[in-house]
Scaffold this active site. Sequence first.
Site, PDB file in Angstrom:
ATOM      1  N   HIS A 157       0.928  -1.246  -0.068  1.00 25.38           N
ATOM      2  CA  HIS A 157      -0.087  -0.089  -0.097  1.00 25.38           C
ATOM      3  C   HIS A 157       0.801   1.199   0.130  1.00 25.38           C
ATOM      4  CE1 HIS A 157      -4.127   1.764   0.982  1.00 25.38           C
ATOM      5  NE2 HIS A 157      -3.327   2.715   0.994  1.00 25.38           N
ATOM      6  N   HIS A 163       1.010   4.723  -2.235  1.00 26.47           N
ATOM      7  CA  HIS A 163       0.583   5.722  -3.422  1.00 26.47           C
ATOM      8  C   HIS A 163       1.913   6.295  -4.193  1.00 26.47           C
ATOM      9  CE1 HIS A 163      -3.605   5.594  -2.600  1.00 26.47           C
ATOM     10  NE2 HIS A 163      -3.190   5.393  -1.132  1.00 26.47           N
ATOM     11  N   ASP A 206       1.515   9.284  -6.086  1.00 28.88           N
ATOM     12  CA  ASP A 206       1.811  10.638  -5.846  1.00 28.88           C
ATOM     13  C   ASP A 206       1.952  11.102  -4.567  1.00 28.88           C
ATOM     14  OD1 ASP A 206      -0.803   9.310  -5.189  1.00 28.88           O
ATOM     15  OD2 ASP A 206      -2.222  11.158  -5.838  1.00 28.88           O
ATOM     16  N   GLY A 243      -9.577   7.806  -2.361  1.00 24.02           N
ATOM     17  CA  GLY A 243     -10.364   9.324  -2.224  1.00 24.02           C
ATOM     18  C   GLY A 243     -11.005   9.449  -1.008  1.00 24.02           C
ATOM     19  N   HIS A 271      -9.699   0.502  -0.413  1.00 24.08           N
ATOM     20  CA  HIS A 271      -9.493   1.529   0.667  1.00 24.08           C
ATOM     21  C   HIS A 271     -10.946   1.521   1.423  1.00 24.08           C
ATOM     22  CE1 HIS A 271      -6.282   3.428  -1.201  1.00 24.08           C
ATOM     23  NE2 HIS A 271      -5.959   4.043  -0.072  1.00 24.08           N
ATOM     24  N   GLU A 299     -10.924   3.445   7.050  1.00 21.76           N
ATOM     25  CA  GLU A 299     -10.012   4.564   7.218  1.00 21.76           C
ATOM     26  C   GLU A 299     -10.546   5.718   7.867  1.00 21.76           C
ATOM     27  OE1 GLU A 299      -6.079   6.894   5.222  1.00 21.76           O
ATOM     28  OE2 GLU A 299      -7.699   6.156   3.932  1.00 21.76           O
ATOM     29  N   ASP A 341       1.589   3.817   3.018  1.00 26.10           N
ATOM     30  CA  ASP A 341       0.699   4.722   2.307  1.00 26.10           C
ATOM     31  C   ASP A 341       1.184   5.769   1.529  1.00 26.10           C
ATOM     32  OD1 ASP A 341      -1.982   5.526   1.713  1.00 26.10           O
ATOM     33  OD2 ASP A 341      -2.407   6.605   3.779  1.00 26.10           O
TER      34      ASP A 341
END
Length: 412
Positions: free
Chosen positions: A27, A29, A31, A188, A215, A218, A318
């Site tokens: 996991h 990302h 970006d 998102g 996701h 969370e 993350d």
Amino acid sequence: MTNPTSEHAATSAPVVDLKSLPKVSLHDHLDGGLRPETIIELAGATGHLLPSTDPEKLREWFVQSADSGSLERYLETFEHTVAVMQTHDALVRVAREFVEDLAEDGVVYGEVRWAPEQHLTAGLSLDEAVEAVQEGLEEGMDTVDEAGGYIEVGQIITAMRHADRGSEIAQLAVRHRDNGVVGFDIAGAEDGFLPSRFSEAFTYLAENNFPVTVHAGEAAGLESIQDALVHGRALRLGHGVRIAEDIHLDVQEEDGNDVGTLTLGDLAQWVRDRQIPLELCPSSNLQTGAMAAFGTTIAEHPIELLHQLGFNVTVNTDNRLMSGTTLSGEFGLLIEAFGYGLDTVLEMTLNAVHATFLPIEAREELEDFIVEHYENAMDELDDFADSEGFVAFSADDFADDFMDEDESTLES
């Protein structure tokens, strides 16, 4: 579930450099893992304004801005990273450096997730964006290989929850399954956007035997997790930390003493008994408020409770830029908080191995390699890393006298 004191840990064993041990990242990302120097250079070329053009100050700004306790504010930091990832060359560079940074941290297998629909403002098509990222990943893998190391990285294509492009992005992922794409995700704003919004996309993915992680658990709680399993057909839960809200402490008096018993609700029981992998991200969970019901420090993160109860726990970063962390750093924080030995680090790493979207033969080969390296490390530590042992380690102080950092990746 008592933990040793840090003083005990510091005097009971040699120091181990976790960067030198092979790790698996599930996991992470794209970006959320840019180098500040790269952001500054790319922003300068496009005219995008940044909070700072000093690399260290910009790095600090990302961490401080993300450390708000709000997922919404955490996500705002991505406006700057996504803004500089809109061209073919920028995507190639970011992906290449992403792989190089993982390898530097000892990661030998990673799955990088990103949302192509957010990278189209300069004229790229969805397919061109995926191809650019794959080009960068392959360049990064080749660079690591040429340096004598090894790393393999696959793409997880993500659809944004608040948009209505789920089916289109699912088709994109399947279309590139033979070009480096290994899975699908939705991400998102979680609260108010249940996976059931994408039922058609998830049905298409299931019909095409394409793996899914979602996701859930969370920013939203148990309903989100339930929906991810039912409508999303999730094979893994992205974060999933709030499954701990379905674990209850019952206190009864026995012989004049209060005796506590932990019981699992139906959902927690289902997730635990079926060993659905949890992609836990300790630092990020703390930053975004995902674990607010349990505390405000890493030592209060429910990862230890979940581990003790037999949940399928994996450790992840993350967003390395926003959390100012690495996978080695996350394990280091857990070692400091809970006194874990190398046996526990290995257990959680193997959980990640078997949760990957690799074919089973590749998982077994990866497991053999990782076990061999950890066994060698345990021999070096003179058997201190058994279930009662300790590893002296600081999240911010990696020792380099245990192994050469040059050996941090698998030899080709």
